[in-house]
Design an enzyme around this catalytic site. Structure first.
Site, short mmCIF file in Angstrom:
data_model
loop_
_atom_site.label_atom_id
_atom_site.label_comp_id
_atom_site.label_asym_id
_atom_site.label_seq_id
_atom_site.Cartn_x
_atom_site.Cartn_y
_atom_site.Cartn_z
N ARG B 34 -57.84 50.29 14.71
CA ARG B 34 -57.70 50.82 13.36
C ARG B 34 -57.16 49.78 12.38
O ARG B 34 -57.46 48.60 12.53
CB ARG B 34 -56.89 52.11 13.36
CG ARG B 34 -55.53 51.97 14.02
CD ARG B 34 -54.85 53.29 14.14
NE ARG B 34 -54.24 53.67 12.87
CZ ARG B 34 -53.72 54.87 12.64
NH1 ARG B 34 -53.74 55.79 13.58
NH2 ARG B 34 -53.16 55.13 11.49
N ALA B 37 -55.49 46.12 13.21
CA ALA B 37 -56.37 45.34 14.09
C ALA B 37 -57.56 44.80 13.29
O ALA B 37 -57.97 43.65 13.46
CB ALA B 37 -56.84 46.21 15.25
N HIS B 38 -58.10 45.63 12.39
CA HIS B 38 -59.20 45.17 11.54
C HIS B 38 -58.73 44.03 10.63
O HIS B 38 -59.41 43.03 10.45
CB HIS B 38 -59.73 46.33 10.68
CG HIS B 38 -60.69 47.22 11.39
ND1 HIS B 38 -60.30 48.10 12.37
CD2 HIS B 38 -62.04 47.37 11.28
CE1 HIS B 38 -61.37 48.76 12.81
NE2 HIS B 38 -62.44 48.34 12.17
N ARG B 39 -57.55 44.22 10.08
CA ARG B 39 -57.00 43.22 9.17
C ARG B 39 -56.76 41.89 9.89
O ARG B 39 -57.08 40.83 9.39
CB ARG B 39 -55.69 43.75 8.58
CG ARG B 39 -55.12 42.94 7.45
CD ARG B 39 -53.85 43.58 6.92
NE ARG B 39 -54.10 44.77 6.13
CZ ARG B 39 -54.42 44.75 4.84
NH1 ARG B 39 -54.53 43.62 4.19
NH2 ARG B 39 -54.62 45.87 4.18
N GLU B 89 -65.09 46.67 7.66
CA GLU B 89 -66.01 47.00 8.77
C GLU B 89 -67.24 46.10 8.84
O GLU B 89 -67.70 45.75 9.92
CB GLU B 89 -66.41 48.48 8.71
CG GLU B 89 -66.69 49.10 10.07
CD GLU B 89 -65.46 49.17 10.98
OE1 GLU B 89 -65.27 48.21 11.75
OE2 GLU B 89 -64.72 50.18 10.93
#
Ligand code: SF4
Lengths: 309, 203
Positions: B34, B37-39, B89
């Protein structure tokens, strides 16, 4: 990197205070496992009016999930929310001075017991306390209503998704109740979809942003099938319910015949030059409990028939 | 509405005929992933410590029980709002070659572009059904970036018949929620007109 921690030492409570804390910790655990009776009943009703296989599949999953959560005694939704208490208390309730400490410790203990997710992030310092309590969490809203020794409280798990649509603003009277309608309806199509419909929609009308906001949240504490005692407010509830249903959000926003479990309006007076309006939403998994205590801590659970702690 | 059963590793061919509104059940590897982790991957260019290529990610923050023997158990898991990850994303799919992005609610143009270009799907698990979902997680096989706390840790799960997952963006880049939104907004305007005529309480 420094890791910040949140200091919490369990309070030293009176024997009676300990008893109340333990009852509340048990009740919070129940609230996380099982939906209140009014919500369950409404979901069953709504599941019957959907005809398409996709919508039916979603409702079937919901019913199965609640059955499993009850049976396995696990939180039915992983987001067990930030805890909030809405309280009406008599001035002679014997544990008034300990109440804040009791509530916070009950959440602390229920978090381990249920178990609840750690949902308290200290703002600006931006770290999760890891205990599900923090500054102002649980949030406690209390009114002293009379001279009795009784206390009535709603326990609410405010999830992230269903908290997001919350908004309040102040309209000019020229915008009228039409402005209230536009405000609520716009929120349904922008954020309502992500709040896990079918929703319980709380609308607050008052004199300012915070009175309207609080009214809208208190409206979520009312039963889903309840009706405002004010004739015009009841009419607005009805019109909004039909209107939002006709938008057809359906379960999880995939489209369907219904969008809401209900619309509840709570209103208080306003300044002649302002109309405060607020909206809050509860998701289908509306984990709102109610517990009433007398001065000896005898209690009843009006929204959970057959439950014993 | 067609029903599909997918098993990781997933090839482009396996998902090319799946369309929005179809239902998928997943077998194999799914990792929770979420916001932070994406950042970390997209902004800080830190490689994801779990390989999700040809596999699935779930936008979620679960409740996990740590067992005394060092293993973990899934108590409750369900999706969180996918739109928060929209910003990242497209790059995320490009970097990782993930095939299924599972979450809640719709996603936007970046994800649409990624699904079309790199062949991926965005799917929605009906949120709030956390016990049902947890019972379809057979095992937690790995946990990385535990410094992020329980909700944000990458929990790599072995799942069986995980679903129902409703396809919200397909490999054509079609977007179910965007389509619905247009219809919802149209109906909303009609309803507002009807209601307005009946709420002239200020006289
Ligand atoms: S909106 Fe409600 S049902 Fe949906 S994920 Fe959040 S808490 Fe759970």
């Amino acid at each position: 990197m420094d890791t910040m921690t949140y200091d919490y030492t369990e309070p030293v409570l009176s024997p009676k205070g300990q008893k109340m804390r333990d009852i509340l910790a048990d009740y919070i655990t129940v609230v996380s496992h099982r939906l209140p009776d009014d919500v369950t009943k409404k979901l069953v009703e709504l599941s019957k009016i959907e005809v398409d296989p996709l919508q039916r599949l979603i409702y079937d999953t919901m019913m199965e999930n609640q059955m499993l959560a009850g049976k396995l005694k696990r939180p039915s939704c992983q987001d067990t929310g930030a805890l909030q208490f809405f309280i009406k208390c008599g001035a002679k309730f014997p544990l008034l001075s300990e109440l804040n400490a009791i509530l916070k410790d009950a959440v602390y203990r229920a978090t381990k017991q249920a178990p609840l997710r750690h949902n308290a992030v200290q703002t600006f310092d931006e770290f999760n306390t890891g205990m599900n309590i923090g500054d102002g969490i649980p949030s406690v809203f209390m009114q002293i209503v009379d001279d009795s020794a009784d206390i009535e409280m709603y326990v609410y798990m405010a999830g992230g998704g269903c908290t997001l649509p919350g908004e309040a603003k102040v309209l000019m009277p020229g915008e009228g109740y039409e402005g209230v309608v536009r405000f609520v309806m716009d929120r349904m199509t922008s954020y309502g979809i992500n709040a896990c419909p079918p929703l319980l929609v709380g609308v607050g009308v008052g004199t300012s942003a915070e009175t309207a906001a609080l009214n809208s949240k208190l409206a979520l504490m009312r039963r889903v099938d309840s009706v405002s005692p004010n004739k015009n407010a009841a009419k607005l509830e009805h019109l909004l319910e039909d209107g939002i249903n006709n938008i057809g959000l359906g379960p999880q926003g995939f489209g369907g015949k219904a969008s809401v479990m209900g619309v509840n309006v709570i209103n208080t007076a306003r300044h002649p030059s302002a109309i405060g309006v607020g909206v809050s939403t509860g998701c289908w998994s509306h984990r709102r409990g109610k517990i009433n205590f007398d001065s000896d801590l005898n209690y009843d659970l009006p929204l959970n028939e057959g439950v014993e702690l | 509405m067609k029903t599909w059963h997918l098993t990781t590793p997933i090839a482009d061919d396996d998902i090319k005929d799946i369309r929005i509104g179809d239902i998928v059940y997943l077998n194999g590897s799914m990792t929770t992933c979420r916001d932070v982790a994406h950042r970390r991957l997209v902004e800080e260019h830190r490689p994801l410590p779990i390989d999700v290529a040809n596999k699935a990610i779930l936008h979620a923050g679960p409740i996990i029980k740590a067992n005394d023997d060092g293993t973990y158990e899934m108590v409750a898991v369900g999706p969180t709002t996918s739109m928060r990850m929209e910003k990242f994303e497209e790059d995320f799919v490009k970097e990782t070659n993930v095939k299924l992005i599972i979450g809640k609610g719709g996603m936007g143009p970046g994800t649409q572009a990624a699904c079309k270009k790199y062949k991926a799907l965005h799917l929605v698990y009906p949120a709030g059904n956390a016990v049902y979902a947890a019972l379809h997680v057979e095992k937690i096989v790995d946990a990385q970036w535990k410094d992020l706390g329980m909700p944000e840790t990458l929990w790599s799960c072995q799942v069986k018949d995980f679903g129902p997952l409703i396809v919200s963006i397909d490999t054509n880049g079609d977007n179910l929620f965007e389509k619905n939104k247009i219809e919802f907004n149209k109906r909303k305007e009609a309803e507002i007109k009807k209601i307005d005529a009946q709420v002239k309480f200020i006289k």
